[in-house]
Design an enzyme around this catalytic site. Structure first.
Site, short mmCIF file in Angstrom:
data_model
loop_
_atom_site.label_atom_id
_atom_site.label_comp_id
_atom_site.label_asym_id
_atom_site.label_seq_id
_atom_site.Cartn_x
_atom_site.Cartn_y
_atom_site.Cartn_z
N THR A 13 0.82 -1.21 0.00
CA THR A 13 0.00 0.00 0.00
C THR A 13 0.86 1.26 0.00
OG1 THR A 13 -1.48 -1.28 1.37
CG2 THR A 13 -1.91 1.06 1.26
N VAL A 14 1.84 1.32 0.89
CA VAL A 14 2.63 2.55 1.03
C VAL A 14 3.55 2.75 -0.19
CG1 VAL A 14 4.26 3.81 2.49
CG2 VAL A 14 2.53 2.35 3.54
N LYS A 105 8.35 0.75 12.28
CA LYS A 105 8.45 1.10 13.71
C LYS A 105 8.96 -0.05 14.55
CE LYS A 105 4.44 0.55 12.12
NZ LYS A 105 3.71 1.29 11.16
N GLU A 129 10.18 9.23 9.52
CA GLU A 129 8.95 9.99 9.81
C GLU A 129 7.71 9.11 9.67
OE1 GLU A 129 8.61 13.66 10.64
OE2 GLU A 129 6.97 12.42 11.32
N GLU A 190 -6.54 -6.24 10.95
CA GLU A 190 -5.89 -7.38 10.29
C GLU A 190 -6.59 -8.68 10.70
OE1 GLU A 190 -2.77 -7.14 8.69
OE2 GLU A 190 -2.44 -5.00 9.08
N ASP A 201 1.86 -2.36 18.66
CA ASP A 201 2.16 -1.36 17.62
C ASP A 201 2.29 0.03 18.25
OD1 ASP A 201 2.08 -0.43 14.68
OD2 ASP A 201 0.41 0.67 15.57
N LYS A 205 5.71 2.70 18.55
CA LYS A 205 5.73 4.12 18.17
C LYS A 205 6.06 4.99 19.38
CE LYS A 205 2.25 3.12 14.64
NZ LYS A 205 0.80 2.94 14.44
N1 HSE Z 1 -1.79 -0.75 12.24
C1 HSE Z 1 -1.55 0.64 12.51
C2 HSE Z 1 -2.81 1.30 13.02
C3 HSE Z 1 -1.10 1.42 11.31
O1 HSE Z 1 -3.86 0.65 13.15
O2 HSE Z 1 -2.74 2.47 13.34
C4 HSE Z 1 0.33 1.18 10.98
O3 HSE Z 1 1.16 1.57 12.00
#
Ligand code: HSE
Length: 436
Positions: A13-14, A105, A129, A190, A201, A205
């Site tokens: 995607t990115v 991350k 970033e 997911e 996650d 971050k």
């Molecule tokens: N899976 C992450 C979220 C996005 O739901 O914010 C990617 O870091």
């Protein structure tokens, strides 16, 4: 002017978004960077997809190591994710003298110290970033925009999936399981949602932001991490009645004895701007001594928002790659030899307020016993609700909001309350932050 050449690893995607935005805004980006930024090679296991996304002019391979060794390439963009082959590729790219831009991350939170040390030694830049809060330029804000300040704390909604789930639970009064299923059906969550819903996650971050905010190394194993999978719809409703919303926050705060580093569901006053960040959006609130509070809001994921952050790093590297490495912005905001060894505080030492919900028998003296336990531990009550028992039921819920106390004191009190014969089952504890 001669273009700067980019090699792209991973065309999901990115990667697709990066192609789209680079081509759509080519003229503006070139005016900013001073020379064209050109993707010249792409690696992906799915060669057909890579060819489709990259178009006819870009070389495509299924061997990512060929890209990091390609002498034509100046910058490697790593969009593979995870700690496995991505780490080998990033280190190899650095060893080959290439700058790296990554959205990974997990890799930085766990192996960042090693990667930044290698980059420092080789005199190359690592841009990240896109690794935190997608399109929100929070890394550059913390590292450059707030460089005058002593940052005191920051609190972020930095996982869109969990914020979407919490928003839906509140709006529709549904259970966590029901909303998660719906989020998976819609493609927001997911198939294996563990990383998102268990706070991992967000913790990755948060670690990156804490390192930059306070000039400390990445300390991946020291954060307290609690997700939202055990959150009940009843608590969201009670919180609302008390004037609060529940968000999964990543919080880091500088204290005299060390740094707090924690991810957990948190009650925050409904009137705060950040409490009104809904759906899959992200936001980070930063408290710093000179500027005061600043709030950064935007899309934390998605093709073009994340590509926006990737390309900002490409522009930065393009502008600075000929500069003396000493004159570039340090990876972790502070000069590498000036990082602080301030410890991360164990959770028992963290200070916060609490929401406590307990199911009790409805009989004289129960509330008095509970409040005595709190008073004996010097924990002050801020607000309380006792629900009227349902018709014919001898049980009810008591909800107590406490003032700020140490987590160790809260643990003791919760243990004592649970030991009371009139208290049925476990006490539900959710931390509360006023974010003033
Ligand atoms: N899976 C992450 C979220 C996005 O739901 O914010 C990617 O870091």
């Amino acid at each position: 002017m001669k273009p700067i050449n980019v090699g792209l690893l991973g065309i999901g995607t990115v990667g697709g978004g990066t192609f789209t935005v680079l081509s759509r805004n080519e003229a503006e980006i070139t005016r900013r960077a001073g020379r064209p930024i050109r993707i010249v090679q792409v690696a992906d296991k799915n060669l057909e997809l890579a060819k489709q996304v990259a178009g006819g002019k870009v070389a495509v391979t299924d061997d990512a190591f060929a890209v990091v060794s390609n002498p034509e390439i100046d910058i490697v963009v790593e969009l593979i994710g995870g700690y496995g082959v991505a780490k080998d590729l990033v280190l190899k790219a650095i060893e080959n003298g290439k700058h790296v831009v990554t959205a990974n991350k997990a890799l930085l939170a766990v192996h960042g110290n090693e990667i930044f040390a290698a980059a420092q030694q080789k005199g190359v830049m690592v841009g990240f970033e896109a690794a935190v809060a997608g399109g929100i330029p929070i890394i550059k804000a913390l590292r450059e925009g707030l460089a005058a300040n002593r940052i005191q704390w920051l609190a972020g909604i930095i996982n869109g999936t969990t914020n979407f789930i919490l928003s839906e639970m509140r709006d529709k009064g549904l259970s966590f399981d029901a909303v998660l299923k719906e989020a998976q059906r819609l493609g927001y969550a997911e198939a294996d949602p563990t990383f998102d819903i268990e706070g991992i996650d967000a913790a990755h971050k948060l670690r990156i932001m804490a390192a930059i905010a306070f000039g400390i190394p990445m300390q991946f194993d020291k954060a307290y991490v609690e997700g939202i999978s055990k959150l009940e719809a009843a608590d969201i409703k009670y919180a609302e009645q008390l004037g609060y919303r529940i968000k999964l926050l990543g919080i880091t705060r500088r204290k005299e004895a060390g740094v707090e580093l924690r991810v957990h569901p948190t009650l925050i006053p409904a009137k705060r701007l950040i409490a009104n960040v809904e759906g899959a959006m992200n936001a980070v609130l930063v408290q710093a001594d000179a500027v005061g509070a600043t709030l950064y809001y935007g899309k934390g994921a998605g093709a073009e928002p994340t590509a926006s952050a990737v390309i900002a790093d490409l522009v930065e590297v393009t502008r600075l790659h000929t500069a003396d490495p000493q004159n570039r912005v340090p990876h972790l905001a502070f000069q590498p030899d000036r990082l602080s060894d301030v410890p991360v505080l164990p959770m028992a030492e963290v200070e916060t307020a609490y929401y406590l919900r307990m199911r009790v028998q409805d009989k004289p003296g129960v509330l008095a016993d509970i409040t005595r336990i709190l008073a004996d531990s010097q924990i002050s009550i801020d607000a309380m609700i006792q629900k009227e028992p349902a018709e014919g039921e001898g049980e009810t819920d008591i909800i107590i909001l406490t003032h700020v106390c140490k987590e160790s004191a809260a643990n003791t009190v919760i243990g004592k309350i649970e030991a009371l014969a009139a208290v049925l089952g476990k006490v539900t504890r959710i931390r509360l932050e006023e974010l003033q």
